[in-house]
Design an enzyme around this catalytic site. Structure first.
Site, PDB file in Angstrom:
ATOM      1  CE  LYS A 135      -9.015 -13.052   1.332  1.00  0.00           C
ATOM      2  NZ  LYS A 135      -7.696 -13.325   0.887  1.00  0.00           N
TER       3      LYS A 135
HETATM    4  C1  LIG Z   1      -7.155 -13.700  -0.291  1.00  0.00           C
HETATM    5  C2  LIG Z   1      -5.926 -13.712  -0.995  1.00  0.00           C
HETATM    6  C3  LIG Z   1      -5.770 -13.884  -2.086  1.00  0.00           C
HETATM    7  C4  LIG Z   1      -6.649 -14.503  -3.457  1.00  0.00           C
HETATM    8  O1  LIG Z   1      -7.580 -13.806  -3.585  1.00  0.00           O
HETATM    9  P1  LIG Z   1      -9.235 -14.243  -4.217  1.00  0.00           P
HETATM   10  O2  LIG Z   1     -10.218 -13.303  -4.301  1.00  0.00           O
HETATM   11  O3  LIG Z   1      -9.799 -15.380  -3.321  1.00  0.00           O
HETATM   12  O4  LIG Z   1      -8.764 -14.796  -5.586  1.00  0.00           O
HETATM   13  C5  LIG Z   1      -4.331 -13.434  -2.698  1.00  0.00           C
HETATM   14  N1  LIG Z   1      -3.445 -12.856  -1.902  1.00  0.00           N
HETATM   15  C6  LIG Z   1      -3.657 -12.719  -0.563  1.00  0.00           C
HETATM   16  C7  LIG Z   1      -2.643 -12.260   0.115  1.00  0.00           C
HETATM   17  C8  LIG Z   1      -5.126 -12.951   0.031  1.00  0.00           C
HETATM   18  O5  LIG Z   1      -5.098 -12.728   1.277  1.00  0.00           O
END
Ligand SMILES: *Cc1c(COP(=O)(O)O)cnc(C)c1O
Length: 467
Positions: free
Chosen positions: A112
């Site tokens: 993120k």
């Molecule tokens: C947020 C997250 C996901 C999922 O991503 P999306 O965009 O919500 O599909 C997968 N792995 C980790 C470690 C995350 O923080």
């Protein structure tokens, strides 16, 4: 670039307004009115460019003149200056034609960061230009909150308030949020669950007087700016593996569908993509949808991969909009059915078309740990449980192995040490730049599970109220 709502009932907006709006007024999500296309020559010319240079070329068509070129170059450069790897998103080979795309070299060790660092700076740019001040509010069970706090810390145009469930996050996740001591960062530990935190945030946004007074803004994964910034690494990875001369497939650990939707966008922009595999944990609404044609919300079950413990996969609406030839009325009808009965059926012909690109694979808890174990044994790589869901799904969907398969590694293993230790008996250590996390001073405020208490706390501290 103009943006339209997936439900067809909100005014079209330009990039700046879409960035600040989050949700459209009809409840839909904004998408570009047309997909910009990069020609084969433009994609070929990305070979050998830095991540930052590619980011400029991929994001520019979506931003248009909203941000002058020199500012966009600076924003991208500053966004990635704090990453722990020079490639930003390096590829690691784990098999003859299998790769991990490591997206966890940012300040909070999860993917993120890649988008949030860009988003906060784009916010700053637009708000400075408009002489405005906002209040960012969000609820988190872990990854989103720390990425948002790292991105918004110290910004002149925004204050950030992140709610987490008191004593219910991991210590690493809590400390990544609470040891950030900038004056504009406010950690609120709510005496309740994550769902309680989310309900409070929803209540804040639904109180229109409060929302206007504090100039409330959201940074959750439906924000278009986040999706846009994630399109970049599909290009850097595919070009490194031979695109546009040959296609590349991706497997993506999926929760809210934002990350994998960015891969779909890359395809619409002209990147040759073989298949896009949706990897889900036991919260398998998308795998069930592809199997049965019915999208039906179920209960959330806690898993080893908590950032994917989601039932309503918000960004899926953006894919449906395209699958229904951009018929906002059709999307509106499906979403109304979901609100009423928790689900809707997808037209079989549309679903078959989606299946020509997408596959969806469910990975259970035992397979997740077994995959951490087998990956370690076979390659020496320690992967986190979210990445393991991806690796297991990729191997189930492997096919003939002619097309390169890239699995997105979405978190650093040290962020989820308990699952990793359980699987391989080794406790992964934090990278050196995060050492000291356990000695740092923390700051947080514990509040009762009550929207009124949270509102009062924010009103007292948000600079947008005084402005
Ligand atoms: C947020 C997250 C996901 C999922 O991503 P999306 O965009 O919500 O599909 C997968 N792995 C980790 C470690 C995350 O923080």
């Amino acid at each position: 670039m103009k943006y339209v709502s997936t439900r067809g009932g909100a005014p079209s907006l330009d990039f700046e307004d879409v960035l600040l709006a989050g949700l459209a007024r009809d409840g839909g999500l904004y998408v570009p009115a047309d997909w910009p296309v990069l020609g084969e020559r433009q994609i070929r010319a990305m070979a050998g460019l830095s991540y930052q240079e590619t980011a400029f070329r991929v994001m520019k068509p979506f931003i248009g003149h909203a941000v002058p070129d020199a500012d966009l170059v600076r924003i991208i450069s500053e966004a990635y200056a704090g990453f722990g790897h020079r490639a930003i998103a390096p590829l690691v080979q784990t098999g003859r034609n299998d790769w991990l795309l490591e997206l966890f070299h940012g300040p909070t060790l999860a993917f993120k960061d890649v988008a949030m660092q860009v988003l906060a700076r784009l916010f700053d740019h637009v708000l400075e230009k408009r002489g405005r001040q906002i209040t960012v509010v969000g609820a988190t069970s872990g990854d989103t909150g720390s990425a948002a706090i790292e991105a918004f810390r110290g910004r002149a145009t925004s204050d950030i308030f992140i709610l987490h469930p008191h004593n219910r996050t991991s210590e690493v996740q809590r400390r990544q949020m609470t040891t950030v001591l900038d004056a504009n960062v406010h950690n609120i530990a709510v005496e309740g669950s994550f769902d309680d935190c989310q309900a409070i945030v929803k209540a804040l946004f639904n109180d229109h007087a409060f929302r206007d007074q504090t100039a409330l803004a959201g940074v959750n994964s439906i924000n278009w700016g986040r999706v846009m910034a994630q399109v970049v690494y599909y290009f850097t990875a595919a070009v490194a593996l031979g695109a546009p001369g040959r296609p590349v497939s991706f497997t993506v650990p999926t929760g809210n569908f934002g990350d994998i939707f960015a891969g779909y966008v890359a395809g619409r922009m002209g990147l040759p993509i073989g298949r896009l595999n949706i990897a889900t944990n036991v919260n398998d609404i998308l795998a069930r949808t592809f199997e049965t044609g019915r999208y039906q919300v179920d209960k959330v079950v806690p898993s080893w991969s908590p950032s994917m413990d989601i039932q309503i996969s918000s960004n899926f609406e953006r894919l449906l909009y395209d699958a229904y030839d951009r018929d906002g009325g059709a999307v509106q009808t499906m979403m109304a059915q979901q609100a009423q009965s928790g689900g809707f059926d997808i037209d079989p012909v549309r679903l078959e078309t989606l299946k020509t690109t997408f596959g969806a694979i469910r990975v259970d808890e035992d397979e997740t740990l077994a995959t951490i174990r087998s990956t370690y044994a076979e390659t020496g790589e320690i992967i986190d449980p979210h990445t393991a869901v991806g690796v297991a799904a990729a191997s189930a969907a492997r096919g003939d192995g002619v097309i390169p398969m890239v699995t997105l590694a979405t978190a650093h293993p040290a962020k989820f040490p308990d699952a990793v230790e359980r699987a391989i008996g080794v406790r992964p250590v934090l990278p050196p730049r995060l050492a000291g996390l356990f000695e740092k001073e923390e700051r947080l405020t514990v509040l009762e599970n009550d929207a009124a208490a949270v509102k009062a706390f924010i009103r007292e501290r948000s600079r947008a109220v005084a402005a």
